[in-house]
Design an enzyme around this catalytic site. Sequence first.
Site, short mmCIF file in Angstrom:
data_model
loop_
_atom_site.label_atom_id
_atom_site.label_comp_id
_atom_site.label_asym_id
_atom_site.label_seq_id
_atom_site.Cartn_x
_atom_site.Cartn_y
_atom_site.Cartn_z
N ASP A 207 12.46 -39.41 43.05
CA ASP A 207 13.59 -38.87 42.06
C ASP A 207 13.58 -39.50 40.69
O ASP A 207 13.85 -40.81 40.61
CB ASP A 207 15.12 -39.41 42.94
CG ASP A 207 16.12 -38.97 42.18
OD1 ASP A 207 15.89 -38.52 40.96
OD2 ASP A 207 17.18 -39.16 42.58
N TRP B 164 21.75 -43.37 44.96
CA TRP B 164 21.13 -42.04 44.79
C TRP B 164 20.10 -42.02 45.89
O TRP B 164 19.95 -41.11 46.75
CB TRP B 164 20.60 -41.87 43.32
CG TRP B 164 21.54 -41.72 42.52
CD1 TRP B 164 21.72 -42.56 41.40
CD2 TRP B 164 22.64 -40.48 42.33
NE1 TRP B 164 23.03 -41.85 40.50
CE2 TRP B 164 23.27 -40.94 41.20
CE3 TRP B 164 22.80 -39.33 43.15
CZ2 TRP B 164 24.40 -40.04 40.80
CZ3 TRP B 164 23.96 -38.84 42.78
CH2 TRP B 164 24.98 -39.19 41.46
N LYS C 112 19.97 -36.69 31.90
CA LYS C 112 19.46 -37.86 31.22
C LYS C 112 18.79 -38.23 30.32
O LYS C 112 19.00 -38.51 29.01
CB LYS C 112 19.50 -38.95 32.40
CG LYS C 112 20.68 -39.19 33.33
CD LYS C 112 20.60 -38.60 34.62
CE LYS C 112 22.04 -39.01 35.37
NZ LYS C 112 21.82 -38.83 36.69
C1 LIG Z 1 22.27 -38.62 38.04
C2 LIG Z 1 21.44 -38.56 39.20
C3 LIG Z 1 21.35 -37.80 40.27
C4 LIG Z 1 22.32 -36.75 40.51
O1 LIG Z 1 21.97 -35.49 39.68
P1 LIG Z 1 22.73 -34.42 39.61
O2 LIG Z 1 22.15 -33.43 38.67
O3 LIG Z 1 24.17 -34.53 39.42
O4 LIG Z 1 22.79 -33.83 41.08
C5 LIG Z 1 20.45 -38.20 41.27
N1 LIG Z 1 19.47 -38.96 41.30
C6 LIG Z 1 19.64 -40.04 40.12
C7 LIG Z 1 18.51 -41.04 40.11
C8 LIG Z 1 20.46 -39.79 39.08
O5 LIG Z 1 20.63 -40.58 38.29
#
Ligand SMILES: *Cc1c(COP(=O)(O)O)cnc(C)c1O
Length: 372
Positions: free
Chosen positions: A183, A113, A207
Site C-alpha cells: 500500500d 492503515w 495524496k
Molecule cells: C489514505 C490512505 C488509505 C485510505 O485511502 P482511501 O482512498 O480513503 O481508501 C490507505 N492507506 C494509506 C497508507 C493511506 O494513506
Amino acid sequence: MATVTPEKDIARERIFNFGAGPAVLPETVLEDAQRDLMSLPGAGMSVLEISHRSKTFEEILGAADADIRRLASVPSNYRILFVGGGASLQFSMVPMNLLPSDGSADYVVTGSWSKKAVKEAQKVGMVSIAATTEPETFSRIPEQSELKLDAEAAYVHITTNNTIYGTEWHREPEVGRVPLVADASSDVFSRPIDVGRYALLYAGAQKNLGPAGVTMVLIREDLLARTPAGLPTMLDYNTHAQNRSLYNTPPVFAIYVVGLVVKWMLAEGGLEAIGRRNAEKAKILYDALDGSGGFYRPHAKPGSRSNMNVTFRLPSEDLEKQFVADAARQGFSGLKGHRSVGGIRASIYNAFPRKGVEALVSFLKDFAAKNG
Ligand SMILES: *Cc1c(COP(=O)(O)O)cnc(C)c1O
C-alpha cells in the site's frame, strides 16, 4: 528564509495546504484542468462530459499509462489498472485475489492503515503478523531481523508510508521469492522506485497522484492467474486488466488529472529530481524540530521518518491547539494531527512547495520563542 506573512486573505489567495489527503496539487495542473474544463482541445466538450469509450478518453488513458511507465520505469510485464473504491477497497481485493483458501499471508503492521488491511484479509483467509511496532506507538519501521516471514506465504503486505504516524520504509524488506504487496498510497512516486521488487503495488490517488476517486494498481501479470473462480466481477483484477480499466465507467475526471500530474512529474525532472526535493524539504523541517531544544518532539524515530508526513508533539495539548489556531491565521491549513494520535502533522507531498516548508519553519521558531 521566507518570513511569516501577515494574515492572509484566505478568500482570495491560495494558502499552504498541509492536509494529509486529499492534498495539494501542482498549480500548473489546476490551471491546465481549469483552462480545458469547458472544452478539451480537439473534443469540443468538457472532460466531464466525454464518453469513457471516446477516442479522446482512449488517448487520455493511453497517455497516463505510457507516462507512468516512463516515470517509474514500469517493466512491460506489469499492468497498470485504475479502479474505484479507494485504497480501502484494495485491502479486500488483494486477499480475495491472491490469498488461497488453504494459504496464509504475512502482514507487517506499521500503523492504522496496515491494521485495516489485516482486518479485511482476515475475512478472506489466514493472516500472520510478520511484525508489529504497535507497542512503540508505531514510531518506527521494523528491522529486517524482526520480520517473521513464512517462505510459503501467499504474499507479504507492507504499508510503505504510514500517513498517520509519519513513518516510512526507506528500503524494501527482503522477502525472498514471496510476492511483495504494498500500500503506497501516501508516498507513491515521491522518490525513485524499483517496481520490479513489488508483485503488486496500489495507491489511492488523493495524496501524491491526483484527486480522490481513483486508485492506481500496478500488478505483475503472472499474479492475475492466481485469482480464484467465482469472485464478483468488479473485485476480480482480471476484469480490470482484460478491459484496460474500461469494464465499467471508470473515474474519468480523476484519471485525467492523474495524467496531468504524471506529466508534471516528468517535466519536473522525474523521480530522481522529485525525490531529491522531497528529501530536502523534509530535512529542513526535521532539522528545525530537532533543533528546538525539545520544544517540538518528532514522533518517528530517526531512520524511520517519513519524507511525506512529518508528525510531532508540543509540550502540551493546549499548546498544540494554539499552534494549529495561530498557524491557520498565517495561512497554514491542515496541521492538526490525525484524531487517533493527536499532535501536529505536516504533510509535504510532491506538490507541496519548498517555500511553504520554509514559511512553516519560520513560524515554528516564532511560536517556540513566544511559548517556550
Ligand atoms: C489514505 C490512505 C488509505 C485510505 O485511502 P482511501 O482512498 O480513503 O481508501 C490507505 N492507506 C494509506 C497508507 C493511506 O494513506
